[in-house]
Design a protein around this motif. Structure first.
Motif, short mmCIF file in Angstrom:
data_model
loop_
_atom_site.label_atom_id
_atom_site.label_comp_id
_atom_site.label_asym_id
_atom_site.label_seq_id
_atom_site.Cartn_x
_atom_site.Cartn_y
_atom_site.Cartn_z
N ARG A 324 42.68 45.40 44.77
CA ARG A 324 43.12 46.08 45.99
C ARG A 324 42.49 45.48 47.24
NH1 ARG A 324 42.21 52.26 46.24
NH2 ARG A 324 43.76 52.16 47.91
N THR A 325 41.27 44.98 47.13
CA THR A 325 40.56 44.46 48.30
C THR A 325 40.68 42.95 48.45
OG1 THR A 325 38.50 44.35 47.00
CG2 THR A 325 38.89 46.35 48.30
N ASP A 326 41.46 42.31 47.58
CA ASP A 326 41.74 40.89 47.76
C ASP A 326 42.43 40.69 49.12
OD1 ASP A 326 42.28 38.05 46.68
OD2 ASP A 326 44.28 38.79 47.22
N PRO A 327 42.03 39.70 49.90
CA PRO A 327 42.58 39.54 51.26
C PRO A 327 44.10 39.52 51.33
CG PRO A 327 40.68 38.11 50.96
CD PRO A 327 40.96 38.73 49.63
N LEU A 328 44.76 38.82 50.41
CA LEU A 328 46.22 38.76 50.45
C LEU A 328 46.84 40.12 50.15
CD1 LEU A 328 48.78 37.12 50.78
CD2 LEU A 328 48.64 36.50 48.34
#
Length: 458
Positions: A324-328
């Motif tokens: 969920r917190t991956d930049p993309l």
């Protein structure tokens, strides 16, 4: 079994379990991997604080999965199945590090067969007649006698059993309203636990056995590393918390204050019954079966050349948070603000309890591929969202993941449903994925600037 048995009680427990051959020779990582392959193992399960670097990599080369027990940061290593049964561990972040499965929390607590066969207490005794003081280990601080005196000061006429220590003559002389007994430590101590009306114990592993058995207990923190167990059990009403005596200077103050509380607990059948219910609800005895079930599931998944789907669980919090917190993923989501860990765990708890939401994890023989979420937005209409694990992007998994998840949903809710997917207009990759998966662009839903909507009927 490979390992070292350092205590007589441990050797007796293993002997009672039918384990007769133990390889106690220290093995290097290559030797252990060779040993596992030689015996045709599917899974190697390890419970050790030794580092054993690269063990997972070495085992995986021979087709063997690594299952590893850890306690917070102690015993932490790269593994296919990561198990942490410490209380509240499901709410703590643990770097996924390529693992396939996280089993976290008390629900995975394995109990000995000797303990499992003695559950059955349906109600607490009308009054407390038999009490045990059981601190486990060797009681190096000699606290058993102090706690025996604590019980005697309640004035309750009873039998009191001290585990692993002798009875001092002065205890017998000073408190003749109590009949004193000494018990040896034995593998079948669970049977004796089950016969008690109350056990005064430390906040160690015995706490969970007593909770499962349904024995009312009064708990203390006697060493620093029991703080988490003591806090967790106290907050959930499992036993009467007597206090923290891990700092020697506070012993007298804490124990004197505990006398009236312990007397009240012993005299209140309602309070003891509530404590018993809380313990048996939390510790249901299914931990070992859940662990073995996960071993079997992953061994099967490794051998099946297909995408597979399962429901999310609390232990998946760290994987889901990383995705969920991956930049993309953040850039393409509806809410682009920062997601805090605590807020994420709360969201996951609500999602798992929400009957109008199905949160799924998808995997293939190589490992976890990502997550799918179905939200019911109207009668027989579901919104679908997909997030692939960053390391699995570009492998052609999105469409198979969608199809497998759709089939899972059909089995769950039946045919005759509409699926809807919303995505940013700049997210050409998602548009192409849904198009290849059979979704059609819905013109009527283009009112939201910067967003597109596709739909599909199943």
């Amino acid at each position: 079994m490979v390992g070292d048995i350092n205590t007589a009680i441990a050797a007796r427990i293993l002997s009672a379990a039918g384990v007769s051959e133990i390889n106690s020779i220290p093995l290097t990582v290559p030797e252990l991997s060779q040993f596992a392959a030689q015996w045709g193992a599917d899974v190697v399960h390890i419970d050790s604080y030794s580092e054993m670097n690269n063990l997972r990599e070495s085992l995986n080369k021979t087709g063997v999965l690594l299952s590893s027990i850890e306690d917070g940061t102690f015993g932490r290593r790269s593994a296919d199945i990561v198990i942490d049964v410490s209380p509240g561990s499901e709410r703590k972040y643990r770097e996924p590090a390529g693992s396939r499965s996280h089993l976290r929390g008390v629900e995975y607590l394995p109990l000995r067969q000797e303990v499992l066969k003695h559950r059955g207490r349906g109600e607490v005794a009308p009054r407390v007649r038999r009490v045990m003081v059981a601190l486990g280990g060797t009681d190096s601080a000699d606290l058993t006698h102090e706690l025996a005196e604590l019980w005697a000061k309640t004035g309750v006429e009873s039998e009191c059993y001290l585990l692993g220590v002798t009875i001092p003559p002065e205890l017998i002389l000073r408190f003749n309203h109590v009949r004193w007994f000494s018990l040896d430590r034995a593998p079948d101590i669970a049977r004796t636990f089950a016969q008690m009306d109350l056990v005064i114990c430390a906040s160690g592993t015995a706490l969970w056995e007593l909770a499962y058995l349904g024995v009312p207990m009064a708990t203390l923190q006697i060493i620093d590393n029991q703080a988490e167990y003591f806090r967790f059990s106290s907050e959930r009403g499992i036993g009467l918390p007597l206090g923290d005596i891990s700092e020697g200077a506070r012993h007298e103050e804490v124990l004197n204050r505990a006398v009236p509380a312990l007397r009240s607990f012993a005299s209140s059948r309602v309070q003891r019954a509530e404590s018993m219910k809380a313990g048996q609800t939390l510790v249901d005895g299914g931990g070992a079966d859940r662990i073995v079930g996960e071993w079997r599931r992953l061994v099967h998944a490794k051998k099946v050349d297909a995408v597979q789907v399962r429901s999310a669980r609390a232990g998946d919090a760290s994987h889901l948070y990383a995705w969920r917190t991956d930049p993309l993923a953040v850039e393409m989501s509806r809410t682009s603000g920062e997601i805090g860990w605590d807020a994420h765990v709360d969201w996951l708890e609500r999602s798992l309890a929400d009957s109008s939401r199905h949160l799924l994890l998808v995997e293939d023989p190589e490992g976890l591929a990502g997550t799918i979420r179905f939200d019911e937005i109207a009668f027989r209409e579901w919104e679908v969202s997909i997030t692939l694990a960053p390391e699995r992007r570009g492998q052609g998994l999105a469409v198979p993941v969608l199809h497998a998840s759709e089939q899972w949903l059909l089995k769950e809710v039946g045919e005759g449903i509409t699926l809807r997917a919303d995505f940013r207009a700049v997210n050409v990759a998602s548009q192409n994925v849904f198009q290849r998966a059979g979704y059609e662009m819905l013109v009527d839903f283009q009112a939201n600037p910067g967003w597109r909507t596709s739909g599909k009927f199943l």
